[in-house]
Write a protein that holds these residues in place. Structure first.
Motif, short mmCIF file in Angstrom:
data_model
loop_
_atom_site.label_atom_id
_atom_site.label_comp_id
_atom_site.label_asym_id
_atom_site.label_seq_id
_atom_site.Cartn_x
_atom_site.Cartn_y
_atom_site.Cartn_z
N PRO A 157 0.84 -1.20 0.00
CA PRO A 157 0.00 0.00 0.00
C PRO A 157 0.88 1.25 0.00
O PRO A 157 2.10 1.15 0.12
CB PRO A 157 -0.77 -0.11 1.32
N GLY A 158 0.26 2.43 -0.13
CA GLY A 158 1.02 3.68 -0.18
C GLY A 158 1.88 3.86 1.06
O GLY A 158 1.41 3.73 2.19
N LEU A 159 3.16 4.16 0.83
CA LEU A 159 4.13 4.23 1.93
C LEU A 159 3.82 5.37 2.90
O LEU A 159 3.62 5.17 4.09
CB LEU A 159 5.51 4.52 1.33
N SER A 160 3.81 6.58 2.35
CA SER A 160 3.73 7.74 3.21
C SER A 160 2.32 7.91 3.80
O SER A 160 2.17 8.18 5.00
CB SER A 160 4.12 8.97 2.40
N SER A 161 1.29 7.72 2.96
CA SER A 161 -0.07 7.97 3.45
C SER A 161 -0.42 6.99 4.57
O SER A 161 -1.06 7.37 5.56
CB SER A 161 -1.08 7.88 2.30
N ASN A 162 0.03 5.72 4.44
CA ASN A 162 -0.25 4.75 5.50
C ASN A 162 0.57 5.03 6.75
O ASN A 162 0.10 4.81 7.87
CB ASN A 162 -0.02 3.32 5.00
N PHE A 163 1.79 5.55 6.54
CA PHE A 163 2.63 5.91 7.69
C PHE A 163 1.93 7.03 8.48
O PHE A 163 1.81 6.97 9.71
CB PHE A 163 4.00 6.37 7.17
N PHE A 164 1.43 8.03 7.75
CA PHE A 164 0.70 9.11 8.43
C PHE A 164 -0.50 8.56 9.19
O PHE A 164 -0.70 8.85 10.36
CB PHE A 164 0.22 10.16 7.41
N HIS A 165 -1.33 7.78 8.49
CA HIS A 165 -2.58 7.31 9.10
C HIS A 165 -2.33 6.36 10.27
O HIS A 165 -2.99 6.45 11.30
CB HIS A 165 -3.45 6.60 8.05
N ASP A 166 -1.37 5.42 10.08
CA ASP A 166 -1.25 4.32 11.05
C ASP A 166 -0.17 4.54 12.11
O ASP A 166 -0.23 3.94 13.18
CB ASP A 166 -0.93 2.99 10.33
N GLN A 167 0.83 5.36 11.77
CA GLN A 167 1.98 5.47 12.70
C GLN A 167 2.09 6.84 13.38
O GLN A 167 2.76 6.94 14.39
CB GLN A 167 3.30 5.22 11.95
N LEU A 168 1.54 7.87 12.76
CA LEU A 168 1.76 9.21 13.33
C LEU A 168 0.56 9.64 14.17
O LEU A 168 -0.58 9.64 13.69
CB LEU A 168 2.05 10.22 12.22
N ASN A 169 0.87 9.99 15.41
CA ASN A 169 -0.18 10.36 16.36
C ASN A 169 0.03 11.79 16.84
O ASN A 169 1.07 12.39 16.57
CB ASN A 169 -0.16 9.40 17.55
N GLU A 170 -0.98 12.27 17.59
CA GLU A 170 -0.84 13.61 18.15
C GLU A 170 0.42 13.67 18.99
O GLU A 170 0.76 12.71 19.70
CB GLU A 170 -2.09 13.97 18.94
N ASP A 171 1.12 14.80 18.92
CA ASP A 171 2.38 15.06 19.64
C ASP A 171 3.61 14.47 18.96
O ASP A 171 4.72 14.75 19.38
CB ASP A 171 2.34 14.60 21.10
N ASP A 172 3.43 13.66 17.91
CA ASP A 172 4.60 13.19 17.16
C ASP A 172 5.16 14.35 16.35
O ASP A 172 4.46 15.30 16.02
CB ASP A 172 4.21 12.04 16.21
N ILE A 173 6.47 14.21 16.00
CA ILE A 173 7.16 15.28 15.27
C ILE A 173 7.40 14.83 13.82
O ILE A 173 7.78 13.67 13.58
CB ILE A 173 8.53 15.57 15.94
N VAL A 174 7.17 15.77 12.89
CA VAL A 174 7.51 15.47 11.48
C VAL A 174 8.42 16.58 10.96
O VAL A 174 8.40 17.70 11.47
CB VAL A 174 6.24 15.38 10.58
N GLU A 175 9.20 16.24 9.92
CA GLU A 175 10.12 17.23 9.35
C GLU A 175 9.55 17.73 8.04
O GLU A 175 9.17 16.94 7.16
CB GLU A 175 11.48 16.58 9.13
N VAL A 176 9.51 19.06 7.94
CA VAL A 176 8.72 19.68 6.87
C VAL A 176 9.54 20.77 6.18
O VAL A 176 10.22 21.56 6.84
CB VAL A 176 7.44 20.31 7.47
N PHE A 177 9.44 20.81 4.85
CA PHE A 177 10.02 21.93 4.08
C PHE A 177 8.95 23.02 3.95
O PHE A 177 7.75 22.74 4.01
CB PHE A 177 10.45 21.45 2.69
N ALA A 178 9.41 24.25 3.72
CA ALA A 178 8.51 25.41 3.72
C ALA A 178 7.47 25.31 2.58
O ALA A 178 7.72 24.65 1.58
CB ALA A 178 9.33 26.68 3.57
N PRO A 179 6.31 25.99 2.74
CA PRO A 179 5.28 25.95 1.70
C PRO A 179 5.85 26.36 0.34
O PRO A 179 6.68 27.27 0.27
CB PRO A 179 4.26 27.00 2.15
N ALA A 180 5.43 25.67 -0.69
CA ALA A 180 5.92 25.96 -2.04
C ALA A 180 4.84 25.57 -3.04
O ALA A 180 3.81 24.99 -2.67
CB ALA A 180 7.18 25.14 -2.32
#
Ligand SMILES: Cc1cc2nc3c(=O)[nH]c(=O)nc-3n(C[C@H](O)[C@H](O)[C@H](O)COP(=O)(O)OP(=O)(O)OC[C@H]3O[C@@H](n4cnc5c(N)ncnc54)[C@H](O)[C@@H]3O)c2cc1C
Ligand code: FES
Length: 426
Positions: A157-180
């Motif tokens: 299944p989709g790597l990132s979307s499933n990681f977000f849905h199934d592994q990332l919870n409130e208070d977890d940290i993600v690394e983000v590039f600026a809006p573009a």
């Protein structure tokens, strides 16, 4: 006789007075009209000046607050947006609690995710799905992707979307590039606007809608949204509320496969797809700015039909969400040049790797990956700019038109092919 003279005199006096009164009336009316016009022009001028000042402020804030590279964001909240729980919104707040730059509605964030089992971080783009917030916060809304219906058994299944849905919870940290991103609403324009979202492609157009509404715009706004049925219908209450409270906003919801429980006139307005025939049935002219985001077949159909309807190209803006892994897996590139095919030498200077490229080997990004060169990418479709790389020597051609023009001297490796020997700064 005297009476006749007096009557004639009175008549002349009355006629003169009437003429004077008429004259006075018409001068007064003209003055009033001119004043009204002045007032209207003044109001228009004031509105335009305010919009431009806001733009200048936003651009300054963007310059001052934007960041280079990655920044840590905390997931402050997760909210499911549809009855199926397929689309989840993630509210992100900067870990350093400092302000964040404003963005243009329609732009996206790029995430670098350390997904377990992957040899390198997975990079994916997600559109900002809300208008401006009064607090340092961004929102993205992500659809959980299963394997495609006709994919061979064992397709992941989709790597990132499933990681977000199934592994990332409130208070977890993600690394983000600026809006573009170059797909964004013309905020200074006053023209009527048509926003079209198909499936999860509603995210950037909802951001545009929310921005228009929260900025008090009185532009005529049409929002077309196509999904299968009520179970996939995201942001249902929000869209209904916006349409109810803003007379200038008109929503048209199309269900391609309504079920028995879907109520026409309440849940949706049209059975079928969002197409230009549907637009023609509710829009009086084609004189709108059109913004479209959805699955490639829908975008293809709508953009072609808009051109046939006589909508000039510059009034139609669109973005496709390239499914990153499919593009890679499905493009059929080889890791070696076809026998006898013309080749070019590509040097990846930082990695100290040289490779031969031929047409059957795909893009420069494919070539880099086939040779173990760690190259960054997001959309693999020329949209996000994540793969932009300095071209130290040589020239390239693009297999499709870049959605985001790279800086001069750089190229988008995900859609570039060499037309000479090359030296790339990766
Ligand atoms: C500018 C931009 C904005 C975007 N905004 C949004 C947004 O707001 N919301 C959103 O949900 N998405 C958005 N996307 C799409 C998003 O970036 C991802 O592409 C999407 O989430 C899928 O990524 P993934 O890692 O989950 O799936 P991937 O791992 O990339 O897989 C995609 C699909 O391919 C299938 N697949 C994997 N391997 C194979 C294989 N070998 N053969 C066949 N099929 C395979 C997977 O099962 C899955 O269905 C946006 C994309 C772009 C470019
Ligand atoms: S990976 Fe997005 S433009 Fe190349």
């Amino acid at each position: 006789m005297g009476t006749i003279i007096i009557a004639a005199g009175l008549l002349i006096l009355a006629a003169t007075s009437l003429q004077a009164a008429m004259g006075l009336y018409s001068v007064t009316a003209r003055t009033l009209a001119a004043n009204r016009l002045d007032r209207a022009q003044l109001a228009l001028f004031r509105d335009r000046a305010t919009t431009l000042l806001k733009r200048v402020d936003a651009d300054r804030a963007h310059r001052e607050l934007s960041w280079n590279g990655k920044r840590k964001f905390r997931i402050a909240r997760r909210v499911y947006e549809d009855p199926n729980n397929d689309i989840c919104s993630f509210y992100l707040r900067p870990h350093d609690e400092k302000p964040v730059p404003p963005f243009r509605p329609g732009q996206f964030l790029t995430f670098e995710l350390p997904i377990p089992g992957q040899s390198q971080p997975v990079v994916r783009c997600y559109s900002l799905s809300d208008g401006p917030a009064n607090e340092p916060q961004y929102r993205v809304s992500i659809k959980k992707l299963g394997a495609p219906p006709k994919a061979p058994e064992g397709t992941p299944p989709g790597l990132s979307s499933n990681f977000f849905h199934d592994q990332l919870n409130e208070d977890d940290i993600v690394e983000v590039f600026a809006p573009a991103g170059e797909f964004y609403l013309e905020q200074e324009s006053e023209r009527p606007v048509v926003l079209i979202g198909g499936g999860v492609g509603l995210t950037p157009v909802v951001s545009m809608l929310n921005w228009l509404v929260s900025s008090g715009s009185n532009r005529e706004i049409w929002f077309f949204y196509g999904v299968r049925n009520r179970s996939e219908h995201a942001m249902y209450d929000h869209l209904q509320e916006i349409a109810k409270e803003n007379p200038n906003v008109h929503t048209v919801i199309a269900y391609s496969q309504p079920t028995e429980t879907c109520v026409k006139g309440v849940d949706y307005d049209h059975k079928g797809f969002v197409g230009v025939d549907l637009m023609k049935s509710v829009l009086e002219t084609n004189n709108y700015e059109f913004y479209i985001c959805g699955p490639p077949p829908m975008m293809d159909m709508v953009t072609k039909a808009l051109a046939e309807w006589g909508v000039p190209d510059e009034d139609v803006r669109f973005e496709a969400f390239g499914p990153a892994s499919v593009k890679k897996a499905g493009s059929g590139e080889d890791s070696k040049p076809e026998a006898g095919a013309p080749t070019f030498e590509v040097e990846f200077s930082r990695s100290k790797i040289k490779a031969q490229w031929a047409k059957n080997m795909g893009t420069l990004l494919d070539l880099a990956e086939a040779n173990g060169v760690k190259a960054r990418f997001g959309c693999r479709a020329g949209n996000c700019g994540t793969c932009s790389t300095a071209l130290k020597q040589g020239d390239v051609d693009y297999v499709s038109k870049p959605g985001k023009e790279p800086e001069s001297g750089s190229c988008l490796t995900c859609i570039a092919q060499p037309t000479s020997n090359l030296v790339l700064d990766i």
